[in-house]
Scaffold this motif. Structure first.
Motif, short mmCIF file in Angstrom:
data_model
loop_
_atom_site.label_atom_id
_atom_site.label_comp_id
_atom_site.label_asym_id
_atom_site.label_seq_id
_atom_site.Cartn_x
_atom_site.Cartn_y
_atom_site.Cartn_z
N ALA A 1 0.90 -1.24 -0.02
CA ALA A 1 0.09 0.09 0.08
C ALA A 1 0.87 1.29 0.09
CB ALA A 1 -0.83 0.04 1.09
N ASN A 2 2.18 0.94 0.00
CA ASN A 2 2.96 2.37 0.09
C ASN A 2 2.94 3.12 -1.40
OD1 ASN A 2 5.08 -0.08 -0.19
ND2 ASN A 2 5.89 1.50 -1.07
N ALA A 3 2.63 2.48 -2.34
CA ALA A 3 2.81 3.12 -3.55
C ALA A 3 1.76 2.40 -4.70
CB ALA A 3 4.14 3.00 -4.10
N GLY A 4 1.57 3.28 -5.79
CA GLY A 4 0.75 2.39 -7.02
C GLY A 4 -0.65 2.35 -6.52
N LEU A 5 -1.29 1.27 -6.86
CA LEU A 5 -2.52 0.87 -6.83
C LEU A 5 -3.01 0.73 -5.46
CD1 LEU A 5 -2.53 -2.01 -9.67
CD2 LEU A 5 -3.61 0.30 -9.74
N GLY A 6 -2.19 0.22 -4.58
CA GLY A 6 -2.33 -0.13 -3.15
C GLY A 6 -2.56 1.17 -2.43
N PHE A 7 -1.46 2.24 -2.95
CA PHE A 7 -1.67 3.46 -2.22
C PHE A 7 -3.31 4.03 -2.72
CE2 PHE A 7 -1.33 8.31 -2.62
CZ PHE A 7 -0.92 8.46 -1.35
N PHE A 8 -3.36 4.25 -4.00
CA PHE A 8 -4.67 4.84 -4.22
C PHE A 8 -5.94 4.05 -3.88
CE2 PHE A 8 -1.45 6.92 -6.93
CZ PHE A 8 -1.96 8.22 -6.88
N THR A 9 -5.65 2.77 -3.65
CA THR A 9 -7.04 2.14 -3.15
C THR A 9 -7.06 2.60 -1.59
OG1 THR A 9 -6.50 0.33 -4.56
CG2 THR A 9 -7.70 -0.05 -2.54
N THR A 10 -6.12 2.73 -0.76
CA THR A 10 -6.08 2.94 0.61
C THR A 10 -6.66 4.52 0.84
OG1 THR A 10 -4.26 1.44 1.14
CG2 THR A 10 -4.60 3.12 2.55
N ALA A 11 -6.05 5.24 -0.04
CA ALA A 11 -6.38 6.77 0.04
C ALA A 11 -7.54 7.06 -0.11
CB ALA A 11 -5.54 7.50 -1.00
N ARG A 12 -8.46 6.52 -1.24
CA ARG A 12 -10.11 6.40 -1.35
C ARG A 12 -11.04 5.92 -0.37
NH1 ARG A 12 -13.70 7.92 -4.25
NH2 ARG A 12 -13.97 6.44 -6.09
N LEU A 13 -10.50 4.66 0.37
CA LEU A 13 -10.92 4.04 1.37
C LEU A 13 -11.11 4.69 2.62
CD1 LEU A 13 -9.78 0.20 0.97
CD2 LEU A 13 -12.11 1.16 0.68
N VAL A 14 -9.90 5.37 3.11
CA VAL A 14 -9.63 6.15 4.24
C VAL A 14 -10.44 7.53 4.01
CG1 VAL A 14 -7.94 7.53 5.79
CG2 VAL A 14 -7.57 5.25 4.70
N ASP B 1 1.23 9.26 6.14
CA ASP B 1 1.33 10.35 6.48
C ASP B 1 0.58 11.23 5.46
OD1 ASP B 1 2.58 9.74 8.87
OD2 ASP B 1 4.65 10.45 8.23
N VAL B 2 1.00 10.99 4.09
CA VAL B 2 0.37 11.82 3.06
C VAL B 2 -1.34 11.80 3.18
CG1 VAL B 2 0.04 11.86 0.59
CG2 VAL B 2 2.33 11.68 1.61
N ILE B 3 -1.70 10.40 3.25
CA ILE B 3 -3.19 10.13 3.31
C ILE B 3 -3.81 10.72 4.49
CG2 ILE B 3 -4.77 8.12 3.63
CD1 ILE B 3 -2.92 6.27 1.95
#
Length: 321
Positions: free
Chosen positions: A21-34, A55-57
């Motif tokens: 989840a620190n980059a790519g698809l995992g990051f943007f999936t996490t960002a939308r869920l949060v 921290d960014v999210i």
């Protein structure tokens, strides 16, 4: 692109785990869920990169909360998917972090995309790409499936590469011949095969948990928003990727089929979701390759995974109902 972002149901009070989840698809999936109110456990190999991404999210979500929007929280958990010891330790910690509250879903996203030119072995002696992309997730899920809620979902990341390679089910470790393309494509076929086999076993066990596959189309960094510490392609890479705009999309859009498979009401177990225009576009129901849906092959891949990991996975015994 008027469809983006696709509507996301309120996720307040829900809990997810997203690997890689620190980059790519995992990051943007996490960002939308949060951003929709969920609590998300982000996993990855690098503690520093995970913390930067979290921290960014969390900072962006905090801004939205101050503006009256819903907002959840991202927390981090270090897991190296290529190491069975790290997976076992991470699964135990994930269960502890949950604090007795069931997870609502797992997104099995982590994996090697840029595969080594020569065959390499994991610390456990398994072929490295298979270990990272398939066996680590198998072992993680075997330990955490019982931590899902009764209506939980498991979303595995599929790939268009599965349509471009044959599958040697009797040589998943690639001992008879290795090349970097086959290593990646065969690992994704195996991942899809296990995901569909999991859903068959869930249905046979009478469980309401769903196992679904989603693929991101052709999603590349150069068409993805710049995020400091998370997505920082060079000018050259961004220019080259922009030239592929007719058939490529950013990873923020590639995450949408994953989010749909994880949260939408019209999703059923054993489905395969992807972009409308195959390589890009809004989420639609798609067709997986015949080999990855073959029940006989699925049972064989499952048996290989159990043997290679040393982790028995009795779905009927642990699946929530």
């Amino acid at each position: 692109m008027s469809w983006y972002p696709a509507p996301l149901p309120d996720q307040t009070g829900r809990k997810f785990l997203v690997t890689g989840a620190n980059a790519g698809l995992g990051f943007f999936t996490t960002a939308r869920l949060v951003g929709a109110g969920a609590q998300v456990v982000m996993t990855g190999r690098s503690r520093e990169r995970l913390q930067t991404a979290a921290d960014v999210i969390n900072a962006r979500v905090a801004q939205g909360v101050r503006a009256g929007e819903a907002g959840g929280t991202a927390t981090t958990l270090v897991i190296d998917q290529s190491s069975l010891e790290s997976v076992a330790e991470g699964a135990a910690e994930a269960a502890s972090l949950a604090g007795g509250v069931p997870f609502d879903g797992f997104v099995l996203n982590a994996g090697l995309v840029h595969t080594p030119a020569r065959r390499e072995l994991s610390v456990d002696g398994n072929e490295l790409v298979l270990a990272t992309n398939v066996l680590g997730h198998f072992a993680l899920l075997a330990r955490l499936l019982g931590r899902l809620g009764a209506d939980g979902r498991v979303v595995s990341l599929g790939s268009l590469s599965t349509q471009l390679s044959t599958f040697r089910v009797d040589d998943l470790q690639l001992e008879r011949g290795y090349d970097l393309w086959r290593a990646y494509a065969q690992s994704k076929i195996a991942s899809q095969s296990i995901a569909f086999e999991l859903d068959r076993r869930l249905r046979a066990a009478g469980s309401s948990v769903l196992s679904v596959v989603a693929h991101p189309g052709y999603s590349i960094s150069g068409r993805t928003p710049f995020v400091p510490g998370v997505n920082e392609p060079s000018r050259g890479s961004r220019f080259a990727d922009q030239l592929q705009g007719l058939w490529a999309q950013g990873k923020h859009r590639g995450a949408e089929p994953v989010l749909h498979a994880l949260t939408a009401r019209d999703v059923e177990g054993g489905q395969f979701w992807g972009p409308r225009f195959r390589t890009k576009g809004e989420p639609v129901l798609a067709n997986a390759t015949r080999v990855s849906r073959d029940a006989g092959i699925g049972a064989r891949v499952w048996a290989v995974a159990e043997q290679a990991t040393g982790v028995p996975f009795d779905v009927a015994a642990i699946a929530p109902r």
